[in-house]
Motif scaffolding. Structure first.
Motif, PDB file in Angstrom:
ATOM      1  N   ARG A 222      36.406  36.656  47.148  1.00  0.00           N
ATOM      2  CA  ARG A 222      37.447  37.670  46.941  1.00  0.00           C
ATOM      3  C   ARG A 222      36.832  39.052  46.765  1.00  0.00           C
ATOM      4  O   ARG A 222      37.400  40.043  47.189  1.00  0.00           O
ATOM      5  N   GLY A 225      36.577  40.980  49.783  1.00  0.00           N
ATOM      6  CA  GLY A 225      37.786  41.587  50.325  1.00  0.00           C
ATOM      7  C   GLY A 225      38.773  40.633  50.960  1.00  0.00           C
ATOM      8  O   GLY A 225      39.662  41.068  51.679  1.00  0.00           O
ATOM      9  N   LYS A 227      41.845  37.983  50.439  1.00  0.00           N
ATOM     10  CA  LYS A 227      42.803  37.469  49.454  1.00  0.00           C
ATOM     11  C   LYS A 227      42.934  35.971  49.668  1.00  0.00           C
ATOM     12  O   LYS A 227      43.820  35.506  50.381  1.00  0.00           O
ATOM     13  N   GLU A 250      37.320  46.118  46.030  1.00  0.00           N
ATOM     14  CA  GLU A 250      37.746  47.328  46.742  1.00  0.00           C
ATOM     15  C   GLU A 250      36.622  48.330  46.940  1.00  0.00           C
ATOM     16  O   GLU A 250      36.833  49.397  47.505  1.00  0.00           O
ATOM     17  N   THR A 252      35.018  50.050  44.585  1.00  0.00           N
ATOM     18  CA  THR A 252      35.336  51.210  43.758  1.00  0.00           C
ATOM     19  C   THR A 252      34.128  52.123  43.548  1.00  0.00           C
ATOM     20  O   THR A 252      34.255  53.336  43.599  1.00  0.00           O
ATOM     21  N   VAL A 256      32.352  47.503  49.525  1.00  0.00           N
ATOM     22  CA  VAL A 256      33.098  46.277  49.228  1.00  0.00           C
ATOM     23  C   VAL A 256      32.138  45.091  49.282  1.00  0.00           C
ATOM     24  O   VAL A 256      31.376  44.935  50.227  1.00  0.00           O
ATOM     25  N   ASP A 261      31.457  44.768  42.446  1.00  0.00           N
ATOM     26  CA  ASP A 261      32.737  44.159  42.819  1.00  0.00           C
ATOM     27  C   ASP A 261      32.790  42.710  42.364  1.00  0.00           C
ATOM     28  O   ASP A 261      33.798  42.256  41.835  1.00  0.00           O
TER      29      ASP A 261
END
Lengths: 371, 176
Positions: A222, A225, A227, A250, A252, A256, A261
């Motif tokens: 996950r 990236g 789902k 994401e 951040t 990714v 992450d």
């Protein structure tokens, strides 16, 4: 004529505090750069699969505890679901609700260990103490329910070993109320810490197609990236009744699928687990938790592969029955076993110090890798 | 989402003689039996073909069928002669949300199966484990060595049904 420098081979482990158990990593180095990493496993091999063939179906459950010993409830859960599907039995509503609550509490506990020890690996000691303080409260809830703190033998085929304590619902709600603000505190302490971000962002980036090809599952997948959560995509038990999100990476603070992450996904998943517990805790129906336990467990001849979303990823049980009381074959697809294979790919081109950061971010448990 | 029957039809149309049968009489799970020496091209097809797209190998398991002849050796231990070992492949398509199980059977005396490591990287360690536990040789595997047992374990393959514990391992008594 150019001279070739000979690569240096460095052993990390088997006894090394940051390998999370007895794991040996063979690092091939050129100076400080990693050329390749070869994990050597098997130091904790306890012949789980051979034992199973000599046991009856219910006798296997205590052995499943000992695989991922940080998420023993969930290992029970997966095995119970697999054998129940083979037998084709329905378990009472009350059992399903209690299982989901226990499973999600276990997920929080497992993620807290992952986060805390990851902090230690990186060099932040304090978050570890905070995480273990909170995990202790979850273990107290488990102890109150079934008497054990680490290896529970709680979820049986068709039911549970004990009903919940009369105070369980009240204390779980108290725990949730207490724990919710702690997640925020943890974020301030570690997640958004500048040093921590510098150490983990853009390190060990796992692209999505590589992750899928390597069979990576759970928070690690996950974070890249996608789902994908077995609780939603291949539902078991009563997870389809609850409202929760699947957090994905994401990028951040970097790319990714980097270490940050993978770390942060676990924090977000703790919040989702809290949501599930909140929805379930007040709705536990009345009933007998042992009414559906079969007297004699003798599945029909055949095979089954069942997977559940263990805190570390996809935990699969492949069981072959020959129609007798002993399983003919039990194969466990342990999430950490598969997730560790990608180590070499992730570490290439990084520095030695990053190996620790990458290994910690995958969150492995050697108990289930070696089985 | 395709059922196992539909996938069997597609495979049968593309690899006529290598796709052996569809086993569907078991109450729990259906699977497709294929030729162990054609598993590589079938796997590659399953992964890349539109409408199949099995991009993940969930699990690869070796199994001892123990369907051979059981005889006693000179030490009165039971030994299995002939029969088959098998490998199960559990595939999943993340994109199309479908699952399928493939099975190959290979003779116990000379168990050889094509490696699918090149198709799904995940198969690397799973195949090593199947080799370690059952002695199934995966052809074209880049690094087929033991994984859970010691690298120099020479007393056979522990998950075979006729495995006997050795008395000594490198001078150490087993069981100690």
């Amino acid at each position: 004529m150019s001279l070739k420098t000979q690569e240096m081979v460095l052993n990390m482990g088997p006894q090394h505090p940051s390998t999370h158990g007895v794991l040996r990593l063979e690092l091939e180095l050129e100076g400080e750069l990693i050329l390749d990493v070869k994990p050597h496993i098997g130091y904790l091999h306890r012949c789980f699969e051979k034992h199973c063939e000599a046991m009856t179906y219910p006798q296997v459950i205590p052995y499943t505890d000992r695989m991922d010993y940080l998420a023993a409830m969930y290992n029970n859960f997966g095995y119970a679901v697999a054998v129940e599907r083979m037998l084709g039995i329905e378990v009472p509503e009350r059992v399903e609700y209690i299982r989901v609550i226990m499973g999600e509490l276990q997920r929080i506990a497992s993620h807290l260990v992952a986060i805390g020890t990851y902090g230690i690996d990186i060099g932040a000691f304090t978050p570890f103490l905070y995480c273990f303080r909170d995990r202790e409260k979850i273990l107290n809830l488990f102890e109150m329910t079934c008497g054990a703190r680490l290896l529970y033998n709680y979820m049986w085929v068709g039911g549970l070993s004990h009903d919940i304590h009369p105070d369980f619902q009240r204390l779980t709600k108290e725990f949730i109320d207490y724990f919710k603000p702690q997640v925020k505190e943890l974020n301030n302490l570690l997640s958004y810490n500048k040093i921590f971000i510098d150490r983990t962002a853009d390190v060990g980036v796992l692209p999505l197609d590589t992750a899928i090809n390597y069979g990576i599952t759970g928070p690690n997948l996950r974070a890249s990236g996608l789902k994908f959560d077995i609780r939603k995509d291949d539902p078991y038990s009563i997870y389809d009744r609850f409202d929760f999100d699947i957090p994905i990476g994401e990028g951040t603070h970097g790319t990714v699928g980097d270490c940050w992450d993978r770390y942060y996904i676990r924090v977000l998943e703790i919040e989702q687990s809290i949501r599930i517990i909140e929805q379930a805790i007040d709705n536990i129906p009345e009933g007998d938790v042992q009414s559906a336990i079969p007297k004699r467990i003798k599945p029909p001849k055949g095979t089954i592969y069942t997977r559940v979303e263990n805190p570390k990823g996809e935990l699969g049980y492949f069981i072959i029955s020959d129609g007798s009381v002993n399983p003919w074959r039990v194969k466990v697809r342990a999430p950490s076993f598969v997730n560790l294979t990608v180590m070499g790919e992730l570490c290439k081109g990084h520095l030695v110090a990053d190996v620790i950061a990458i290994l910690g971010s995958i969150d492995i448990v050697l108990g289930e890798i070696d089985r | 989402m395709k059922t196992t029957e539909e996938i069997f039809e597609i495979l049968k149309n593309n690899f006529a003689e290598d796709v052996l049968e569809l086993v569907e009489d078991l109450p729990t799970e259906k699977f497709i039996k294929v030729n162990p020496l054609a598993i590589y091209k079938i796997s590659d097809f399953l992964r890349t073909e539109d409408g199949l797209k099995f991009d993940t190998l969930m699990c690869l398991s070796g199994v001892d069928e123990a369907d051979g002849e059981k005889v006693k050796d000179e030490n009165d231990n039971e030994v299995i002669n002939g029969g088959n070992l098998s490998v199960y492949y559990h595939l999943d398509s993340v994109e199309l949300k479908q699952k399928v199980t493939i099975k190959v059977e290979t003779p116990r005396d000379n168990p050889e199966v094509e490696s699918v490591e090149n198709v799904w990287k995940c198969a690397d360690w799973h195949e090593r484990e199947a080799y370690d536990m059952y002695g199934i040789k995966f052809l074209n595997h880049p690094n087929l060595i033991r994984i859970l047992m010691p690298y120099d374990w020479d007393a056979g393959y522990p998950l075979r049904k006729d495995y006997q514990n050795p008395e000594f391992y490198k001078g150490m008594k087993v069981p100690y």
